[in-house]
Write a protein that holds these residues in place. Structure first.
Motif, PDB file in Angstrom:
ATOM      1  N   LYS A   7       0.853  -1.043   0.033  1.00 11.46           N
ATOM      2  CA  LYS A   7       0.113  -0.150  -0.091  1.00 11.46           C
ATOM      3  C   LYS A   7       0.962   1.254   0.057  1.00 11.46           C
ATOM      4  O   LYS A   7       0.590   2.267  -0.955  1.00 11.46           O
ATOM      5  CB  LYS A   7      -0.795  -0.191   1.112  1.00 11.46           C
ATOM      6  N   LEU A   8       1.927   1.265   0.763  1.00  9.89           N
ATOM      7  CA  LEU A   8       2.860   2.346   0.604  1.00  9.89           C
ATOM      8  C   LEU A   8       3.418   2.699  -0.439  1.00  9.89           C
ATOM      9  O   LEU A   8       3.489   3.547  -0.888  1.00  9.89           O
ATOM     10  CB  LEU A   8       3.871   2.166   1.988  1.00  9.89           C
ATOM     11  N   GLU A   9       3.865   1.674  -1.262  1.00  6.09           N
ATOM     12  CA  GLU A   9       4.821   1.894  -2.483  1.00  6.09           C
ATOM     13  C   GLU A   9       3.520   2.050  -3.390  1.00  6.09           C
ATOM     14  O   GLU A   9       4.130   2.998  -4.416  1.00  6.09           O
ATOM     15  CB  GLU A   9       5.368   0.336  -2.791  1.00  6.09           C
ATOM     16  N   LEU A  10       2.393   1.949  -3.402  1.00  6.81           N
ATOM     17  CA  LEU A  10       1.395   2.285  -4.389  1.00  6.81           C
ATOM     18  C   LEU A  10       1.246   3.573  -4.258  1.00  6.81           C
ATOM     19  O   LEU A  10       1.016   4.608  -5.174  1.00  6.81           O
ATOM     20  CB  LEU A  10      -0.109   1.202  -4.193  1.00  6.81           C
ATOM     21  N   ALA A  11       0.934   4.142  -3.154  1.00  7.21           N
ATOM     22  CA  ALA A  11       0.841   5.419  -2.711  1.00  7.21           C
ATOM     23  C   ALA A  11       1.835   6.273  -3.098  1.00  7.21           C
ATOM     24  O   ALA A  11       1.631   7.431  -3.548  1.00  7.21           O
ATOM     25  CB  ALA A  11       0.512   5.694  -1.250  1.00  7.21           C
ATOM     26  N   MET A  12       3.149   6.006  -2.798  1.00 12.06           N
ATOM     27  CA  MET A  12       4.407   6.636  -3.473  1.00 12.06           C
ATOM     28  C   MET A  12       4.332   6.738  -4.951  1.00 12.06           C
ATOM     29  O   MET A  12       4.688   7.764  -5.464  1.00 12.06           O
ATOM     30  CB  MET A  12       5.640   5.652  -3.029  1.00 12.06           C
ATOM     31  N   ALA A  13       3.886   5.643  -5.726  1.00  5.56           N
ATOM     32  CA  ALA A  13       3.944   5.665  -7.012  1.00  5.56           C
ATOM     33  C   ALA A  13       2.638   6.669  -7.497  1.00  5.56           C
ATOM     34  O   ALA A  13       3.085   7.396  -8.427  1.00  5.56           O
ATOM     35  CB  ALA A  13       3.492   4.106  -7.549  1.00  5.56           C
ATOM     36  N   ARG A  14       1.705   6.509  -6.996  1.00  8.88           N
ATOM     37  CA  ARG A  14       0.504   7.438  -7.284  1.00  8.88           C
ATOM     38  C   ARG A  14       1.017   9.001  -6.887  1.00  8.88           C
ATOM     39  O   ARG A  14       0.602   9.919  -7.868  1.00  8.88           O
ATOM     40  CB  ARG A  14      -0.612   7.411  -6.462  1.00  8.88           C
ATOM     41  N   ALA A  15       1.800   9.366  -5.951  1.00  7.98           N
ATOM     42  CA  ALA A  15       2.280  10.685  -5.632  1.00  7.98           C
ATOM     43  C   ALA A  15       3.414  10.931  -6.653  1.00  7.98           C
ATOM     44  O   ALA A  15       4.113  11.871  -6.648  1.00  7.98           O
ATOM     45  CB  ALA A  15       2.540  10.693  -4.193  1.00  7.98           C
ATOM     46  N   CYS A  16       4.074   9.991  -7.308  1.00 11.84           N
ATOM     47  CA  CYS A  16       5.235  10.253  -8.189  1.00 11.84           C
ATOM     48  C   CYS A  16       6.355  10.521  -7.218  1.00 11.84           C
ATOM     49  O   CYS A  16       7.201  11.545  -7.713  1.00 11.84           O
ATOM     50  CB  CYS A  16       4.854  10.979  -9.443  1.00 11.84           C
ATOM     51  N   LEU A  17       6.559   9.994  -6.092  1.00  8.72           N
ATOM     52  CA  LEU A  17       7.501  10.208  -5.197  1.00  8.72           C
ATOM     53  C   LEU A  17       8.721   9.026  -5.046  1.00  8.72           C
ATOM     54  O   LEU A  17       8.126   7.996  -4.899  1.00  8.72           O
ATOM     55  CB  LEU A  17       7.076  10.505  -4.032  1.00  8.72           C
ATOM     56  N   SER A  18       9.927   9.297  -5.025  1.00  8.12           N
ATOM     57  CA  SER A  18      11.009   8.387  -4.846  1.00  8.12           C
ATOM     58  C   SER A  18      11.041   8.199  -3.177  1.00  8.12           C
ATOM     59  O   SER A  18      10.480   9.262  -2.528  1.00  8.12           O
ATOM     60  CB  SER A  18      12.317   8.656  -5.341  1.00  8.12           C
ATOM     61  N   THR A  19      11.803   7.420  -2.651  1.00 11.33           N
ATOM     62  CA  THR A  19      11.906   7.299  -1.193  1.00 11.33           C
ATOM     63  C   THR A  19      12.867   8.644  -0.898  1.00 11.33           C
ATOM     64  O   THR A  19      12.313   9.187   0.155  1.00 11.33           O
ATOM     65  CB  THR A  19      13.170   6.304  -1.044  1.00 11.33           C
ATOM     66  N   LEU A  54       2.290  12.006   1.387  1.00 10.79           N
ATOM     67  CA  LEU A  54       1.675  11.406   0.247  1.00 10.79           C
ATOM     68  C   LEU A  54      -0.046  11.744  -0.179  1.00 10.79           C
ATOM     69  O   LEU A  54      -0.308  11.193  -1.217  1.00 10.79           O
ATOM     70  CB  LEU A  54       1.668   9.719   0.668  1.00 10.79           C
ATOM     71  N   GLU A  55      -0.244  12.640   0.866  1.00 11.05           N
ATOM     72  CA  GLU A  55      -1.846  13.260   0.514  1.00 11.05           C
ATOM     73  C   GLU A  55      -2.686  12.201   0.549  1.00 11.05           C
ATOM     74  O   GLU A  55      -3.705  12.052  -0.155  1.00 11.05           O
ATOM     75  CB  GLU A  55      -1.696  13.935  -0.625  1.00 11.05           C
TER      76      GLU A  55
END
Length: 64
Positions: A7-19, A54-55
């Motif tokens: 879920k965290l990685e999906l949220a990061m992908a949606r927000a287009c954010l790297s670690t 991540l909003e």
């Protein structure tokens, strides 16, 4: 409190954010973010900062 890695990685992908970008936006150490992604538990406030960066709502990234 633990974040669900998927879920965290999906949220990061949606927000287009790297670690690195998430670390900067959430104002927490990169080692903390890496630990949370790898399954370590974190304080509720830390998970809250990540969710805010991540909003998304916290419930969208924590384990069920």
């Amino acid at each position: 409190m633990k974040a669900d890695r998927r879920k965290l990685e999906l949220a990061m992908a949606r927000a287009c954010l790297s670690t690195a970008e998430l670390t900067e936006k959430a104002s927490i150490p990169r080692s903390t973010v890496n630990g949370i992604i790898s399954g370590k538990s974190a304080k509720p406030g830390t998970i809250g900062k990540i969710a805010k960066a991540l909003e998304v709502d916290v419930t969208e990234i924590i384990e069920d």
